[in-house]
Design an enzyme around this catalytic site. Structure first.
Site, PDB file in Angstrom:
ATOM      1  N   SER A  62      63.371  76.273  -5.493  1.00  0.00           N
ATOM      2  CA  SER A  62      62.777  77.542  -5.912  1.00  0.00           C
ATOM      3  C   SER A  62      61.341  77.366  -6.428  1.00  0.00           C
ATOM      4  CB  SER A  62      63.693  78.168  -6.969  1.00  0.00           C
ATOM      5  OG  SER A  62      62.967  78.809  -7.947  1.00  0.00           O
TER       6      SER A  62
ATOM      7  N   ALA B 271      59.086  74.996  -5.852  1.00  0.00           N
ATOM      8  CA  ALA B 271      58.118  74.624  -4.807  1.00  0.00           C
ATOM      9  C   ALA B 271      57.834  75.815  -3.893  1.00  0.00           C
ATOM     10  CB  ALA B 271      58.655  73.447  -3.989  1.00  0.00           C
TER      11      ALA B 271
ATOM     12  N   ASP C 149      60.122  67.675  -2.318  1.00  0.00           N
ATOM     13  CA  ASP C 149      60.380  69.124  -2.350  1.00  0.00           C
ATOM     14  C   ASP C 149      59.203  69.910  -1.777  1.00  0.00           C
ATOM     15  OD1 ASP C 149      62.648  68.431  -3.685  1.00  0.00           O
ATOM     16  OD2 ASP C 149      62.404  69.880  -5.318  1.00  0.00           O
TER      17      ASP C 149
END
Ligand code: PMV
Length: 312
Positions: free
Chosen positions: A105, A107, A149
């Protein structure tokens, strides 16, 4: 001008934690859950509105590059990157990616904010530059992020990743089905990464050995994905989970969900992401997806999602 921008959630398939120490890891984007941004040119100073994220609107100028607020930090570093003053307009961000569950979320929200600022300024932002900006903000979430990520979210493709050394897009030989199950427990990656670092200092040889074993699993998993050996891949997943247990980043809830997925016929299962909360992933074939989802809900999962990769 109206402009729509989006970035996917993500799931780590293999290698979390060991990736921080230079071992390989594999991650894939989750296209069903996304962060989106809409931009609108106005003649007023930049406002960033967030609909599903519990925080007040951000007003710029005033955003500081050393802020601990991820949106403020991204706004400040993106404006520095573009040498832009002032930025005018409005950005509205929405996201249906659950927060603090290892699903990317943070990133994804950073990626859409960086691209939205570029759009407002009518400037190009290459994927490499977007990746570098999002990485800077990831430091707030992770402390010492490996960079996996931001890379998977920005490039929006399955990747084989080695920190600072390698990023290959992976070809998935044939459709691969996963079930994700959410424990409902939020966990901060920064804290689990710090706990592993403590273990690394206190029990160096044992921790190094676990990292090496996880790295070897990720390497073999990369080959299994490219040839479509799902039975072999499932076994590697479950082995990876045991090594994460040895690093003390699992939890009774995560272990219960992994066991439930295996009992219901999954080919393999493991926690995914920082651990101690968040989600598990289970590799399934077409016939076992439904029983695995039911088994996971019966074992206490707060939510299950079925997803597939390699369908193109
Ligand atoms: O953001 P999460 O919770 O999916 O975790 C990222 C994976 C870690 O390896 C634990 C940390 C990192 O920076 O790679």
């Amino acid at each position: 001008m109206k402009h729509s921008i989006s970035a996917p959630g993500k799931v780590i398939l293999f290698g979390e934690h060991a990736v921080v120490y230079g071992r390989p890891a594999i991650a894939a984007p989750l296209s069903q859950i996304r962060a989106c941004a809409e931009v609108r040119l106005t003649d007023r100073p930049l406002t960033v509105l967030t609909e599903d994220i519990d925080r007040p609107p951000l007003r710029w100028p005033g955003a500081r590059p050393d802020s601990n607020d991820p949106l403020e930090r991204m706004t400040a570093i993106a404006s520095q990157f573009f040498c832009a003053a002032p930025i005018k307009g409005e950005i509205a961000i929405r996201s249906n990616i659950p927060i603090a569950r290892g699903l990317g979320s943070g990133a994804a929200v950073s990626a859409v904010l960086a691209r939205a600022i570029a759009a407002l300024l009518a400037r190009e932002l290459s994927p490499d530059d977007a990746n570098a900006l999002v990485y800077e903000v990831e430091k707030l979430h992770h402390g010492t992020p490996s960079g996996i990520d931001n890379t998977v979210v920005v490039y929006n493709k399955p990747i084989y990743f080695v920190k600072d050394r390698r990023m290959d897009f992976i070809r998935i030989a044939r459709p691969m089905s996963l079930v994700l199950a959410d424990t409902g427990v939020s966990a901060l990656t920064r804290e689990t990464v710090a706990a592993v670092r403590k273990l690394y200092h206190e029990q160096h040889a044992r921790t190094q050995a676990a990292f090496d074993a996880i790295g070897a699993i990720a390497e073999r998993a990369g080959r299994s994905i490219e040839i479509g050996d799902w039975a072999g891949l499932g076994e590697l997943m479950t082995e990876n989970h045991k090594l994460l247990q040895a690093l003390a980043v699992s939890s009774p809830q995560l272990d219960r969900l992994v066991a439930a997925a295996l009992d219901a016929g999954a080919l393999g299962a493991k926690l995914s992401g920082g651990g101690r909360g968040g989600v598990i992933i289970a590799l399934v074939d077409g016939d076992t997806s439904q029983p695995v989802q039911r088994g996971l809900l019966a074992a206490g999962a707060k939510n299950v999602y079925a997803t597939a990769f390699g369908l193109t």
